[in-house]
Design an enzyme around this catalytic site. Sequence first.
Site, short mmCIF file in Angstrom:
data_model
loop_
_atom_site.label_atom_id
_atom_site.label_comp_id
_atom_site.label_asym_id
_atom_site.label_seq_id
_atom_site.Cartn_x
_atom_site.Cartn_y
_atom_site.Cartn_z
CB THR A 1 -0.95 0.01 1.11
OG1 THR A 1 -1.81 -1.52 1.36
CG2 THR A 1 -1.73 1.31 1.66
NE ARG B 1 -9.80 -6.15 3.14
CZ ARG B 1 -8.66 -5.72 4.22
NH1 ARG B 1 -8.53 -4.65 2.26
NH2 ARG B 1 -8.00 -5.56 4.17
N GLY C 1 -10.99 -2.20 2.74
CA GLY C 1 -10.06 -1.95 4.40
C GLY C 1 -10.12 -1.24 4.58
N GLY D 1 -1.06 -2.11 6.52
CA GLY D 1 -0.75 -3.06 7.26
C GLY D 1 -2.15 -4.06 7.31
N1 ASP Z 1 -4.02 -1.84 4.95
C1 ASP Z 1 -4.28 -2.00 3.49
C2 ASP Z 1 -6.15 -2.82 3.95
O1 ASP Z 1 -5.91 -3.43 4.78
C3 ASP Z 1 -3.45 -3.23 2.93
C4 ASP Z 1 -1.82 -2.04 3.40
O2 ASP Z 1 -1.81 -1.91 4.42
O3 ASP Z 1 -0.93 -3.64 2.58
O4 ASP Z 1 -6.46 -3.07 2.83
#
Ligand code: ASP
Length: 373
Positions: free
Chosen positions: A241, A269, A271, A293
């Site tokens: 990300t 989904r 996030g 994350g």
């Molecule tokens: N936080 C992002 C999500 O859960 C993924 C990531 O930061 O790698 O969609």
Amino acid sequence: MKTGNRCQLSILNFQLIIIIFTMLLTLGVFSQDTAISGIRHPESGIQDQVSTGAVTGIAEAPQDQGARIGRWVLVIHGGAGGPPQGSMPEEKEQQYREKLSEALSIGTAILERGGSSMEAVEAVVLFMEDCPLFNAGKGAVYNDEGVAELDASIMDGSTLMAGAVTGVTRIKNPIAAAHQVMLKTKHVLLMGEGAELFAKEQGLELVDPSYFQTPARTEQFDRMKKSQREQEMKDDRPKGTVGAVALDNMGNLAAATSTGGLMMKMKGRIGDTPIIGAGTYANNATCAVSCTGTGEYFMRNVIAYDVSALMEYRGWSLEEAANYLIHDKLKSQGGGGGLIAVDKEGNVAMPFNTNAMFRGYAKPKEGSVVEIY
Ligand code: ASP
């Protein structure tokens, strides 16, 4: 009688002088700083610089007291997760370092010439969305049907306005669409088709969903499809990300985050990234934050806002708040990830509890720094 008249006259003159003097004082003629005064936004505690030209008849914007050359700070991330140090091929690591440096120089150029933190974070994230190395825009991961569903959000700490898009499959640069949502609608978050229709109306580029299919992500998807989804969701491979936070010369904070989410996520989904307060938050009274994350943990703990809240209500420093949330609170729950943040004084925090977090920052006197482990 004559002396009495003269005496009355000089009392009158004296009174007249006092009245004129008072009027001049009221008009600010003797004041040193007649041009600029501050207005406080009750919600944010932000000091805006406005001209009091309405009283003096002179608007003197160039004397703006809010601007301070060399106050700006830029912090970026390219995702938390990743393999342990030494296990990524050197060449690959070099590519990440180069792209992070390029992203920092794009934001630096904007902030150095007096551009706003909003302009800087959008430009930086847009650049990273176009780079196939990162899990955002062109390099986004796929859901369990093999489609890239993208999320992005942006927040302006000077107004507490925010915009976001989620579940979009055809917007080339979701961060630009998120900014337009903030600027042109009365809403904060638009999803899927509605967001795409809106982006098109704003003149943003739409692409066929196949634009987001890259050889590296297709290979990763095929490999993951073979194993259990649950297991794969837990693993520590690069997530990628992207995010940026900035403080500009005017003292305004901004944050932006963009992602494809988690590889093999369920279709539909959502996030933390497009959720204001979970993955992104900015407030001139405290700080600007962008998270990365496993989003479910960041959502349940409202991490980005909690950094700000701990500073505002508990008086914690940025470092104390950010470290506590990432290293104590999230870690104790098994939530992997990290965040980048800058506070209103220009202090920087970049904690992560995973093997790695692609990250970097730039400050006027320190130049730019890029780190992975
Ligand atoms: N936080 C992002 C999500 O859960 C993924 C990531 O930061 O790698 O969609």
